[in-house]
Design an enzyme around this catalytic site. Sequence first.
Site, PDB file in Angstrom:
ATOM      1  N   ASN A   9       0.885  -1.225   0.131  1.00  0.00           N
ATOM      2  CA  ASN A   9       0.053   0.048  -0.042  1.00  0.00           C
ATOM      3  C   ASN A   9       0.776   1.116   0.048  1.00  0.00           C
ATOM      4  O   ASN A   9       1.505   1.446   1.087  1.00  0.00           O
ATOM      5  CB  ASN A   9      -0.798  -0.128   1.404  1.00  0.00           C
ATOM      6  CG  ASN A   9      -1.776   1.143   1.328  1.00  0.00           C
ATOM      7  OD1 ASN A   9      -1.783   2.213   0.451  1.00  0.00           O
ATOM      8  ND2 ASN A   9      -2.087   1.333   2.522  1.00  0.00           N
ATOM      9  N   TRP A  10       0.899   1.676  -1.220  1.00  0.00           N
ATOM     10  CA  TRP A  10       2.015   2.721  -1.341  1.00  0.00           C
ATOM     11  C   TRP A  10       1.532   4.252  -0.785  1.00  0.00           C
ATOM     12  O   TRP A  10       2.193   5.187  -0.532  1.00  0.00           O
ATOM     13  CB  TRP A  10       2.334   3.107  -2.809  1.00  0.00           C
ATOM     14  CG  TRP A  10       3.070   1.928  -3.442  1.00  0.00           C
ATOM     15  CD1 TRP A  10       3.351   0.948  -2.772  1.00  0.00           C
ATOM     16  CD2 TRP A  10       3.636   2.098  -4.717  1.00  0.00           C
ATOM     17  NE1 TRP A  10       3.879   0.094  -3.593  1.00  0.00           N
ATOM     18  CE2 TRP A  10       4.255   0.709  -4.936  1.00  0.00           C
ATOM     19  CE3 TRP A  10       3.498   2.786  -5.828  1.00  0.00           C
ATOM     20  CZ2 TRP A  10       4.956   0.476  -6.285  1.00  0.00           C
ATOM     21  CZ3 TRP A  10       3.980   2.498  -7.043  1.00  0.00           C
ATOM     22  CH2 TRP A  10       4.884   1.137  -7.128  1.00  0.00           C
ATOM     23  N   LYS A  11       0.091   4.183  -0.374  1.00  0.00           N
ATOM     24  CA  LYS A  11      -0.309   5.514   0.230  1.00  0.00           C
ATOM     25  C   LYS A  11      -0.266   6.608  -0.577  1.00  0.00           C
ATOM     26  O   LYS A  11      -0.161   6.505  -1.554  1.00  0.00           O
ATOM     27  CB  LYS A  11       0.124   5.755   1.742  1.00  0.00           C
ATOM     28  CG  LYS A  11      -0.172   4.528   2.484  1.00  0.00           C
ATOM     29  CD  LYS A  11      -0.137   4.505   4.085  1.00  0.00           C
ATOM     30  CE  LYS A  11      -0.059   3.225   4.631  1.00  0.00           C
ATOM     31  NZ  LYS A  11      -0.186   3.518   6.251  1.00  0.00           N
ATOM     32  N   HIS A  96      -9.499   1.240   4.842  1.00  0.00           N
ATOM     33  CA  HIS A  96      -8.425   1.340   5.437  1.00  0.00           C
ATOM     34  C   HIS A  96      -8.653   2.280   6.525  1.00  0.00           C
ATOM     35  O   HIS A  96      -9.544   3.260   6.504  1.00  0.00           O
ATOM     36  CB  HIS A  96      -7.238   1.922   4.534  1.00  0.00           C
ATOM     37  CG  HIS A  96      -5.821   1.802   4.997  1.00  0.00           C
ATOM     38  ND1 HIS A  96      -5.428   2.912   5.969  1.00  0.00           N
ATOM     39  CD2 HIS A  96      -4.820   0.832   4.887  1.00  0.00           C
ATOM     40  CE1 HIS A  96      -4.329   2.293   6.503  1.00  0.00           C
ATOM     41  NE2 HIS A  96      -3.881   1.418   5.869  1.00  0.00           N
ATOM     42  N   GLU A  98      -6.800   4.574   7.730  1.00  0.00           N
ATOM     43  CA  GLU A  98      -6.805   6.108   7.548  1.00  0.00           C
ATOM     44  C   GLU A  98      -8.161   6.526   6.817  1.00  0.00           C
ATOM     45  O   GLU A  98      -8.392   7.803   6.875  1.00  0.00           O
ATOM     46  CB  GLU A  98      -5.381   6.319   6.629  1.00  0.00           C
ATOM     47  CG  GLU A  98      -4.347   5.954   7.440  1.00  0.00           C
ATOM     48  CD  GLU A  98      -3.023   5.630   6.785  1.00  0.00           C
ATOM     49  OE1 GLU A  98      -3.034   5.518   5.429  1.00  0.00           O
ATOM     50  OE2 GLU A  98      -2.099   4.985   7.266  1.00  0.00           O
ATOM     51  N   GLU A 168      -5.551  -4.978  10.407  1.00  0.00           N
ATOM     52  CA  GLU A 168      -4.803  -3.788  10.543  1.00  0.00           C
ATOM     53  C   GLU A 168      -4.857  -3.078  11.906  1.00  0.00           C
ATOM     54  O   GLU A 168      -5.776  -2.140  11.922  1.00  0.00           O
ATOM     55  CB  GLU A 168      -4.528  -3.034   9.422  1.00  0.00           C
ATOM     56  CG  GLU A 168      -4.050  -3.752   8.163  1.00  0.00           C
ATOM     57  CD  GLU A 168      -3.599  -2.790   7.320  1.00  0.00           C
ATOM     58  OE1 GLU A 168      -2.319  -2.943   6.811  1.00  0.00           O
ATOM     59  OE2 GLU A 168      -4.107  -1.622   7.183  1.00  0.00           O
ATOM     60  N   GLY A 174       2.220   2.241  10.873  1.00  0.00           N
ATOM     61  CA  GLY A 174       3.097   3.133  10.569  1.00  0.00           C
ATOM     62  C   GLY A 174       3.780   3.773  11.968  1.00  0.00           C
ATOM     63  O   GLY A 174       4.448   4.654  11.920  1.00  0.00           O
ATOM     64  N   SER A 214       3.192  -2.340  10.287  1.00  0.00           N
ATOM     65  CA  SER A 214       4.724  -2.290  10.540  1.00  0.00           C
ATOM     66  C   SER A 214       5.327  -3.684  10.120  1.00  0.00           C
ATOM     67  O   SER A 214       6.289  -4.264  11.036  1.00  0.00           O
ATOM     68  CB  SER A 214       5.018  -1.848  11.990  1.00  0.00           C
ATOM     69  OG  SER A 214       4.452  -0.630  12.023  1.00  0.00           O
ATOM     70  N   GLY A 235       2.747  -1.104   4.313  1.00  0.00           N
ATOM     71  CA  GLY A 235       2.902   0.221   4.240  1.00  0.00           C
ATOM     72  C   GLY A 235       4.225   0.765   3.726  1.00  0.00           C
ATOM     73  O   GLY A 235       4.784   0.592   2.658  1.00  0.00           O
ATOM     74  N   GLY A 236       4.919   1.261   4.769  1.00  0.00           N
ATOM     75  CA  GLY A 236       6.338   1.871   4.693  1.00  0.00           C
ATOM     76  C   GLY A 236       7.333   0.951   3.939  1.00  0.00           C
ATOM     77  O   GLY A 236       8.082   1.424   3.110  1.00  0.00           O
TER      78      GLY A 236
HETATM   79  P1  PGA Z   1       2.828   0.080   7.866  1.00  0.00           P
HETATM   80  O1  PGA Z   1       1.220   0.552   6.926  1.00  0.00           O
HETATM   81  O2  PGA Z   1       3.293  -1.053   7.060  1.00  0.00           O
HETATM   82  O3  PGA Z   1       3.465   1.389   7.168  1.00  0.00           O
HETATM   83  O4  PGA Z   1       2.590   0.076   9.050  1.00  0.00           O
HETATM   84  C1  PGA Z   1       0.347  -0.517   6.881  1.00  0.00           C
HETATM   85  C2  PGA Z   1      -0.762  -0.223   6.200  1.00  0.00           C
HETATM   86  O5  PGA Z   1      -1.416   0.754   6.705  1.00  0.00           O
HETATM   87  O6  PGA Z   1      -1.635  -0.888   5.361  1.00  0.00           O
END
Ligand code: PGA
Length: 250
Positions: A9-11, A96, A98, A168, A174, A214, A235-236
């Site tokens: 997930n490149w956000k 998600h 967010e 999640e 994050g 994470s 994500g990251g």
């Molecule tokens: P993260 O994000 O790996 O940076 O914690 C995961 C996500 O939000 O899907």
Amino acid sequence: MRQQIIAGNWKMHTNLAEATILVEGLKKALAEAKTEREVVVCPPFTGLSTVCDLADETTIRVGAQNMHYEVSGAFTGEVAPTMLTDLGCHYVILGHSERRQYFGDTDELINKKIKAAFANDIVPILCVGESLEQREANETQAFIDSQLEQGLVDLTAEQVGQMVIAYEPIWAIGTGKTATAEQAGEVCTAIRKKVASLFGADAAEAVRIQYGGSVKGSNAKEILSQADIDGALVGGASLKVEDFMAIITA
Ligand code: PGA
């Protein structure tokens, strides 16, 4: 046997040049590494067309990070499911945390989007997960159960069996704090049980459940070895070829 699925997930990261470098790097690394796992990348909308073209005729599949539930109309700023399939998108991340937290996506709205995804041949990746307060108050399971009950309303068992659910925990996204493999595995087992109670054993056996929050090369192996965890939503660590490959090949 469920094929494990690792999705990046490149956000709201990557311009076109960065997206291109990332996919090209991934293509090269995957050609050498060989993995049984399915690999998905979810760039921002602006990168989808380019990334779909670059991933065409490779094993990499492409997903969007959100979409609207209508196929067209006066919805300024929104993107329709048909626009995603037009590009070659296979998956869409829905619900998600967010989106829920900053953009007001409710379970009801997410349910509409999941139905629209199926109506347009897109596989939804439904995200669920509790806050730190909910975990500390022992409300994790009740909260996730309600997200599943409401998010999956009126779907068929066959549809649920085809989708992906990403567990999640919000406190692990994050933050560098990962749920332990046992914590993650326990919730994913409970999610599968809940799916069984709502849609039957076949749907529960077929649905793929990811852990996200994470995930990195150093913890991926342990997380991915849990019986009810069928992949990771990353994500990251999906923004660098080397880091993402360490998870894919863990
Ligand atoms: P993260 O994000 O790996 O940076 O914690 C995961 C996500 O939000 O899907």
